[in-house]
Design an enzyme around this catalytic site. Structure first.
Site, short mmCIF file in Angstrom:
data_model
loop_
_atom_site.label_atom_id
_atom_site.label_comp_id
_atom_site.label_asym_id
_atom_site.label_seq_id
_atom_site.Cartn_x
_atom_site.Cartn_y
_atom_site.Cartn_z
N GLY A 233 0.82 -1.20 0.00
CA GLY A 233 0.00 0.00 0.00
C GLY A 233 0.85 1.24 0.00
O GLY A 233 2.09 1.18 -0.02
N LYS A 234 0.18 2.39 0.01
CA LYS A 234 0.87 3.68 0.01
C LYS A 234 0.24 4.60 1.05
O LYS A 234 -0.95 4.52 1.33
CB LYS A 234 0.78 4.34 -1.37
CG LYS A 234 1.62 3.66 -2.43
CD LYS A 234 1.59 4.45 -3.74
CE LYS A 234 2.50 3.78 -4.78
NZ LYS A 234 2.51 4.52 -6.05
N GLY A 235 1.07 5.47 1.62
CA GLY A 235 0.58 6.45 2.56
C GLY A 235 1.29 7.77 2.32
O GLY A 235 2.02 7.93 1.34
N PHE B 70 3.67 8.98 3.97
CA PHE B 70 5.10 8.78 4.22
C PHE B 70 5.78 8.20 2.97
O PHE B 70 6.84 8.62 2.56
CB PHE B 70 5.25 7.83 5.41
CG PHE B 70 6.66 7.57 5.86
CD1 PHE B 70 7.18 8.24 6.95
CD2 PHE B 70 7.45 6.62 5.22
CE1 PHE B 70 8.48 7.99 7.37
CE2 PHE B 70 8.74 6.36 5.64
CZ PHE B 70 9.25 7.06 6.72
N GLY B 71 5.13 7.20 2.35
CA GLY B 71 5.71 6.51 1.20
C GLY B 71 5.04 5.17 0.99
O GLY B 71 3.95 4.92 1.52
N VAL C 107 4.65 0.95 1.19
CA VAL C 107 4.90 -0.14 2.15
C VAL C 107 5.04 -1.44 1.37
O VAL C 107 4.21 -1.74 0.51
CB VAL C 107 3.75 -0.25 3.18
CG1 VAL C 107 4.05 -1.35 4.20
CG2 VAL C 107 3.53 1.09 3.88
N LYS D 149 8.20 0.15 5.35
CA LYS D 149 7.72 1.45 4.87
C LYS D 149 8.91 2.27 4.40
O LYS D 149 9.82 2.57 5.19
CB LYS D 149 6.96 2.17 5.98
CG LYS D 149 6.25 3.45 5.53
CD LYS D 149 5.74 4.27 6.70
CE LYS D 149 4.64 3.58 7.47
NZ LYS D 149 4.06 4.49 8.52
N ASP E 2 -3.81 10.91 14.30
CA ASP E 2 -4.29 10.41 13.00
C ASP E 2 -4.98 9.07 13.15
O ASP E 2 -4.73 8.13 12.38
CB ASP E 2 -3.12 10.31 12.01
CG ASP E 2 -3.60 10.29 10.56
OD1 ASP E 2 -4.75 10.69 10.30
OD2 ASP E 2 -2.83 9.87 9.67
#
Length: 310
Positions: free
Chosen positions: A11-13, A15-16, A18, A32, A128
């Protein structure tokens, strides 16, 4: 080497990205990697490392280690095999989480948050909390993740912290947005939104409704007095009515507009545990063995029938 040259993206967040990986033949991990496009990535990375080096709880995602070599920055976590809570509540999911499973997830996530607020010295505010940041292990135990925005209260017993607003739209405490005064009750508001998601399986912001925010929709349903229409219809009514009413009341208390009206996480954990006990007692009366983990019901998406959860 750990990720097999970043072979499988999970996945992506903010931050960057994973990635899935292995520390050895048996230990699965999630890695991550900081994106060079991330504006506050290094600050979030540093905050997360500092927090998870000192804070440990069964309902917080464990950090195995980190890499910091110039611009190459990464965090290595325990792998959560069943993804995040948001995925399981989505209508796109082929399985439906049982009412007992939802309450267990709520209790476990609440315990993690209670630890940050009351078990840490000094206390921490996550900032968050959202369903995408509550991960599920192989045995469906819930753990809070993503601590990059977490703030530590510099003086124990301080009533608030003045800071820029950060978090995710829809989960943000409206009072914090207006005053820039962060308190533990800001997390309580966000958790209340997650609890409403668990109850209803509705999106936090619904564009096709006059009641855009999930709390507004639930408020309108409460006014009608029909809890069965409030709880995810895919459950087919297979839940304890009193437990559902109590869970809705807790959630709506959490999303009160002012922080003084919101409960502490100690209260939330205690009340949600009672909701879970009610549901387990209902199953025992019916001769159904309560689930140790999370019961799922497969949906036949090609039919119009909504099966009941086991």
């Amino acid at each position: 080497m750990i990720t097999g040259n970043f072979k499988r993206e999970l996945g992506k967040g903010s931050f960057g990205s994973v990635y899935h990986g292995y520390l050895d033949d048996d230990t699965e991990v999630a890695v991550k990697i900081l994106s060079e496009l991330s504006n506050q990535g290094y600050e979030e990375f540093e905050a997360e490392v500092k927090l998870l080096q000192t804070v440990h709880h069964r309902n917080l995602t464990p950090l195995y280690g980190y890499c910091a070599e110039g611009k190459q920055i990464g965090l290595v976590y325990e792998y959560m095999a069943n993804g995040n809570l948001k995925q399981h509540l989505s209508n796109k999911s082929a399985d439906v989480m049982s009412w007992e499973g939802r309450l267990r997830a709520a209790v476990e996530a609440a315990q993690g948050l209670e630890y940050l607020h009351h078990g840490c010295k000094p206390p921490r505010v996550h900032r968050d909390i959202k369903s995408a940041n509550i991960l599920l292990s192989e045995n469906f135990h819930a753990r809070i993740a993503d601590f990059g925005l977490t703030k530590t209260f510099p003086v124990e017993g301080g009533t608030h912290l003045s800071t820029d607003v950060a978090g995710t739209f829809g989960y943000l405490d409206p009072q914090y947005c207006q005053t820039y005064r962060l308190t533990e009750k800001s997390d309580v508001y966000s958790f209340g939104v997650v609890l409403l998601e668990l109850i209803t399986s509705r999106p936090v912001i619904a564009n096709n409704s006059g009641n855009n925010h999930i709390s507004q929709w639930v408020g309108s349903m409460i006014a009608q007095g029909d809890i069965k229409k409030t709880v995810d219809p895919r459950l087919g009514g297979d839940f304890d009515i009193n437990s559902a009413w109590k869970a809705v009341e807790i959630a709506m208390l959490c999303v009160s507009q002012t922080s003084d009206e919101r409960p502490s996480m100690n209260y939330v954990v205690r009340e949600l545990s009672q909701c879970l006990e009610m549901e387990i007692a209902r199953k025992e009366r019916r001769g159904v063995q309560p689930g140790n983990h999370y019961e799922m019901v497969s949906l036949n998406l090609g039919t119009d029938l909504i099966p009941s959860a086991r």
